[in-house]
Design an enzyme around this catalytic site. Structure first.
Site, PDB file in Angstrom:
ATOM      1  N   CYS A  66      26.813  -1.046  23.510  1.00 28.70           N
ATOM      2  CA  CYS A  66      28.359  -0.695  23.650  1.00 28.70           C
ATOM      3  C   CYS A  66      28.873  -1.510  24.701  1.00 28.70           C
ATOM      4  O   CYS A  66      30.338  -1.736  24.602  1.00 28.70           O
ATOM      5  CB  CYS A  66      28.443   0.772  24.229  1.00 28.70           C
ATOM      6  SG  CYS A  66      27.882   1.905  22.936  1.00 28.70           S
ATOM      7  N   SER A  67      28.281  -1.888  25.689  1.00 30.63           N
ATOM      8  CA  SER A  67      28.882  -2.951  26.551  1.00 30.63           C
ATOM      9  C   SER A  67      29.063  -4.159  25.926  1.00 30.63           C
ATOM     10  O   SER A  67      30.132  -4.970  26.377  1.00 30.63           O
ATOM     11  CB  SER A  67      27.960  -3.113  28.087  1.00 30.63           C
ATOM     12  OG  SER A  67      27.818  -1.772  28.365  1.00 30.63           O
TER      13      SER A  67
END
Length: 155
Positions: free
Chosen positions: A47-48
């Site tokens: 997600c980062s």
């Protein structure tokens, strides 16, 4: 599941923008197309990477007249910390009640983390008429969208 040609489900939700405000999709569309980038959870590696990749392409979306929003079930306070950590210049929508995830029918259980009913990794481009013009949904949370496709769909 919401598909191309469908009317995008409207919503009002908290938004993490350095502060905590509120967003209503139909009102945000007054400024042009909206890109909703759903992700399972803040502070996770994929997600980062995804949010950083969108940040890297933010100028292209802005030049296309589109506004990008990340969407997850995290609280707006967690999302603000996530935004700060990554240096994100776009806002994140908090769906901690999971109403948006349910309306877009993109819920999954993230069994590896023991977290039920999170957003699948998904991207929707919505035009000013609130019509979905692009939809991408992955059943594998480790797969990221094709960023070139998203940019093309937003133009």
């Amino acid at each position: 599941m919401v598909s191309v040609g469908d009317a995008a489900p409207d919503f009002t939700a908290p938004i993490a923008n350095g502060d905590v405000d509120e967003i209503t999709l139909s009102e945000a569309l007054d400024d042009g197309p909206v890109v909703l980038a759903f992700f399972p959870g803040a502070f996770t590696s994929v997600c980062s990477h995804e949010m950083n990749s969108f940040q890297d392409r933010l100028d292209e979306l802005t030049e296309a007249g589109a506004t990008l929003y990340g969407v997850s079930i995290d609280t707006p306070f967690s999302q603000n910390a996530f935004r700060d950590e990554l240096g994100l210049e776009f806002d994140l929508v908090s769906d901690s009640g999971r109403e948006i995830v349910d309306a877009y029918d993109i819920s999954m259980d993230f069994e590896a983390l023991g977290v039920p009913n999170v957003a699948k990794r998904a991207v929707f481009v919505i035009d000013e008429d609130q019509e979905v013009t692009y939809a991408w949904v992955s059943d594998d949370p480790g797969v990221e969208p094709d960023y070139d496709e998203v940019i093309d769909a937003a133009t």
